[in-house]
Design a protein around this motif. Structure first.
Motif, PDB file in Angstrom:
ATOM      1  N   PHE A   1     -25.074 -54.516  33.587  1.00 12.76           N
ATOM      2  CA  PHE A   1     -23.819 -53.815  33.355  1.00 12.76           C
ATOM      3  C   PHE A   1     -24.043 -52.305  33.454  1.00 12.76           C
ATOM      4  O   PHE A   1     -25.082 -51.791  33.022  1.00 12.76           O
ATOM      5  N   SER A   2     -23.069 -51.604  34.016  1.00 11.82           N
ATOM      6  CA  SER A   2     -23.163 -50.145  34.070  1.00 11.82           C
ATOM      7  C   SER A   2     -22.941 -49.580  32.677  1.00 11.82           C
ATOM      8  O   SER A   2     -22.434 -50.272  31.776  1.00 11.82           O
ATOM      9  N   ILE A   3     -23.291 -48.300  32.481  1.00 15.53           N
ATOM     10  CA  ILE A   3     -23.113 -47.693  31.163  1.00 15.53           C
ATOM     11  C   ILE A   3     -21.631 -47.645  30.799  1.00 15.53           C
ATOM     12  O   ILE A   3     -21.269 -47.812  29.629  1.00 15.53           O
ATOM     13  N   ALA A   4     -20.761 -47.459  31.795  1.00 17.68           N
ATOM     14  CA  ALA A   4     -19.317 -47.437  31.516  1.00 17.68           C
ATOM     15  C   ALA A   4     -18.845 -48.811  31.031  1.00 17.68           C
ATOM     16  O   ALA A   4     -18.052 -48.914  30.091  1.00 17.68           O
ATOM     17  N   GLU A   5     -19.343 -49.861  31.675  1.00 12.87           N
ATOM     18  CA  GLU A   5     -18.963 -51.221  31.267  1.00 12.87           C
ATOM     19  C   GLU A   5     -19.537 -51.547  29.897  1.00 12.87           C
ATOM     20  O   GLU A   5     -18.868 -52.158  29.048  1.00 12.87           O
ATOM     21  N   LEU A   6     -20.784 -51.128  29.673  1.00 19.90           N
ATOM     22  CA  LEU A   6     -21.425 -51.380  28.376  1.00 19.90           C
ATOM     23  C   LEU A   6     -20.654 -50.685  27.257  1.00 19.90           C
ATOM     24  O   LEU A   6     -20.380 -51.282  26.200  1.00 19.90           O
ATOM     25  N   ASN A   7     -20.265 -49.441  27.494  1.00 21.43           N
ATOM     26  CA  ASN A   7     -19.545 -48.692  26.461  1.00 21.43           C
ATOM     27  C   ASN A   7     -18.139 -49.256  26.234  1.00 21.43           C
ATOM     28  O   ASN A   7     -17.606 -49.179  25.124  1.00 21.43           O
ATOM     29  N   ALA A   8     -17.542 -49.822  27.284  1.00 21.24           N
ATOM     30  CA  ALA A   8     -16.212 -50.426  27.114  1.00 21.24           C
ATOM     31  C   ALA A   8     -16.268 -51.586  26.134  1.00 21.24           C
ATOM     32  O   ALA A   8     -15.356 -51.779  25.328  1.00 21.24           O
ATOM     33  N   VAL A   9     -17.357 -52.349  26.193  1.00 20.35           N
ATOM     34  CA  VAL A   9     -17.529 -53.462  25.252  1.00 20.35           C
ATOM     35  C   VAL A   9     -17.894 -52.951  23.875  1.00 20.35           C
ATOM     36  O   VAL A   9     -17.331 -53.368  22.858  1.00 20.35           O
TER      37      VAL A   9
ATOM     38  N   ALA B   1     -17.248 -50.180  22.493  1.00 20.19           N
ATOM     39  CA  ALA B   1     -16.144 -49.497  21.824  1.00 20.19           C
ATOM     40  C   ALA B   1     -15.299 -50.469  21.027  1.00 20.19           C
ATOM     41  O   ALA B   1     -14.650 -50.085  20.043  1.00 20.19           O
ATOM     42  N   ARG B   2     -15.287 -51.749  21.427  1.00 20.99           N
ATOM     43  CA  ARG B   2     -14.505 -52.755  20.718  1.00 20.99           C
ATOM     44  C   ARG B   2     -15.316 -53.465  19.630  1.00 20.99           C
ATOM     45  O   ARG B   2     -14.752 -54.127  18.768  1.00 20.99           O
ATOM     46  N   LEU B   3     -16.629 -53.312  19.705  1.00 21.49           N
ATOM     47  CA  LEU B   3     -17.499 -53.925  18.689  1.00 21.49           C
ATOM     48  C   LEU B   3     -17.877 -52.938  17.599  1.00 21.49           C
ATOM     49  O   LEU B   3     -18.465 -53.319  16.589  1.00 21.49           O
ATOM     50  N   ASP B   4     -17.557 -51.663  17.802  1.00 20.18           N
ATOM     51  CA  ASP B   4     -18.033 -50.592  16.932  1.00 20.18           C
ATOM     52  C   ASP B   4     -16.841 -49.873  16.307  1.00 20.18           C
ATOM     53  O   ASP B   4     -15.904 -49.497  16.996  1.00 20.18           O
ATOM     54  N   ALA B   5     -16.918 -49.681  15.004  1.00 17.38           N
ATOM     55  CA  ALA B   5     -15.833 -48.977  14.300  1.00 17.38           C
ATOM     56  C   ALA B   5     -15.897 -47.474  14.500  1.00 17.38           C
ATOM     57  O   ALA B   5     -14.990 -46.767  14.097  1.00 17.38           O
TER      58      ALA B   5
ATOM     59  N   ALA C   1     -27.970 -57.893  19.839  1.00 21.82           N
ATOM     60  CA  ALA C   1     -28.125 -58.939  20.849  1.00 21.82           C
ATOM     61  C   ALA C   1     -27.095 -58.769  21.965  1.00 21.82           C
ATOM     62  O   ALA C   1     -27.417 -58.926  23.153  1.00 21.82           O
ATOM     63  N   ALA C   2     -25.864 -58.434  21.596  1.00 24.89           N
ATOM     64  CA  ALA C   2     -24.826 -58.243  22.606  1.00 24.89           C
ATOM     65  C   ALA C   2     -25.159 -57.043  23.491  1.00 24.89           C
ATOM     66  O   ALA C   2     -25.011 -57.103  24.723  1.00 24.89           O
ATOM     67  N   THR C   3     -25.627 -55.950  22.878  1.00 26.79           N
ATOM     68  CA  THR C   3     -25.990 -54.758  23.651  1.00 26.79           C
ATOM     69  C   THR C   3     -27.140 -55.052  24.597  1.00 26.79           C
ATOM     70  O   THR C   3     -27.122 -54.653  25.771  1.00 26.79           O
ATOM     71  N   ARG C   4     -28.148 -55.770  24.090  1.00 26.51           N
ATOM     72  CA  ARG C   4     -29.313 -56.102  24.919  1.00 26.51           C
ATOM     73  C   ARG C   4     -28.909 -57.011  26.080  1.00 26.51           C
ATOM     74  O   ARG C   4     -29.352 -56.825  27.223  1.00 26.51           O
ATOM     75  N   ALA C   5     -28.049 -57.996  25.814  1.00 23.91           N
ATOM     76  CA  ALA C   5     -27.630 -58.937  26.856  1.00 23.91           C
ATOM     77  C   ALA C   5     -26.880 -58.219  27.969  1.00 23.91           C
ATOM     78  O   ALA C   5     -27.104 -58.473  29.155  1.00 23.91           O
ATOM     79  N   LEU C   6     -25.987 -57.312  27.596  1.00 25.47           N
ATOM     80  CA  LEU C   6     -25.224 -56.581  28.607  1.00 25.47           C
ATOM     81  C   LEU C   6     -26.130 -55.661  29.421  1.00 25.47           C
ATOM     82  O   LEU C   6     -25.980 -55.532  30.636  1.00 25.47           O
ATOM     83  N   SER C   7     -27.069 -55.019  28.739  1.00 24.40           N
ATOM     84  CA  SER C   7     -27.971 -54.085  29.425  1.00 24.40           C
ATOM     85  C   SER C   7     -28.848 -54.802  30.434  1.00 24.40           C
ATOM     86  O   SER C   7     -29.024 -54.343  31.569  1.00 24.40           O
TER      87      SER C   7
ATOM     88  N   GLY D   1     -26.015 -40.574  22.439  1.00 25.19           N
ATOM     89  CA  GLY D   1     -25.408 -40.519  21.115  1.00 25.19           C
ATOM     90  C   GLY D   1     -24.828 -41.832  20.650  1.00 25.19           C
ATOM     91  O   GLY D   1     -24.824 -42.127  19.454  1.00 25.19           O
ATOM     92  N   SER D   2     -24.332 -42.656  21.577  1.00 23.93           N
ATOM     93  CA  SER D   2     -23.694 -43.910  21.170  1.00 23.93           C
ATOM     94  C   SER D   2     -24.681 -44.900  20.571  1.00 23.93           C
ATOM     95  O   SER D   2     -24.279 -45.836  19.883  1.00 23.93           O
TER      96      SER D   2
END
Length: 228
Positions: free
Chosen positions: A214-222, A224-228, A204-210, A188-189
């Motif tokens: 990065f784990s899904i928890a780490e990816l979502n932590a980032v 969450a701060r980039l997404d309103a 680009a940031a999502t692709r770089a982390l993936s 859903g995210s």
């Protein structure tokens, strides 16, 4: 679904410890039970069936009367809602289409305020095989549901942004006596997103982390701060 057929066939030929030493009849029985167990597991998590079991109308739908709705969560918890107004739905994630097919639109009638579905777009092969979901329209109310098919690569695109704005607009349209039911599944995210930065940078940031492991928890932590 061809994938389910393949998995069922694979289950039928599984070799567990000692199976090769069984008689043909015994091996056939084990294979049959494996197939039955697999089919039962798939049926238990069928999104349309889950939606039908999770959203229950406890009162007849009449204009001007309070509508009682019972919602069962995925954890099995029940909560009753008394709705003086109408009911809207939002579904997003990989199983959003199936869940939307289980909505009690016909019983809601005029009390249905509309809905938004954000689901991954089917592949070309799935479309050719007719595997894309179609909302049942015996009630004539499916036209009030907006469907947005987003990318399958977990990278939000313009369709996701348009769908997310539709979700926001639906929420803004609700009044104090209305109820919004949100149905969320995995993925859903990537299908409901409102980046605080330009979309290409967010992707680009999502692709770089993936790709960096990065784990899904780490990816979502980032995110969450980039997404309103």
């Amino acid at each position: 679904d061809p994938i389910l057929l393949q998995l069922t066939a694979a289950a039928a030929v599984l070799r567990i410890s000692g199976l090769s030493r069984m008689s043909t009849a015994a091996a056939s029985t084990v294979g049959s039970r494996l197939c039955d167990a697999f089919a039962a597991g798939v049926a238990a998590v069928d999104p349309e069936s889950l939606a039908r079991r999770s959203i229950e109308l406890l009162s007849d739908v009449q204009d001007g009367e309070v509508l009682r709705l019972r919602i069962r969560s995925s954890a099995g918890e029940c909560r009753d809602f008394d709705v003086a107004g109408g009911v809207g739905f939002v579904a997003f994630g990989k199983a959003a289409g199936g869940m939307a097919c289980g909505l009690p639109l016909a019983r809601l009638g005029r009390r249905f305020l509309g809905g938004v579905v954000l689901a991954p777009a089917p592949t070309r092969a799935e479309r050719s095989a007719g595997l894309g979901f179609r909302l049942p329209d015996e009630s004539g109310l499916a036209s009030r549901i907006q469907v947005f098919e987003g990318p399958r690569d977990n990278l939000p695109d313009e369709t996701v942004l348009t769908g997310s704005r539709a979700v926001s607009d639906l929420i803004d349209s609700l009044g104090p006596g209305d109820l919004l039911v949100a149905m969320v599944t995995g993925g859903g995210s990537a299908l409901l997103a409102w980046p605080r930065l330009p979309l290409p940078d967010y992707r680009a940031a999502t692709r770089a982390l993936s790709t960096a492991g990065f784990s899904i928890a780490e990816l979502n932590a980032v995110r969450a701060r980039l997404d309103a």
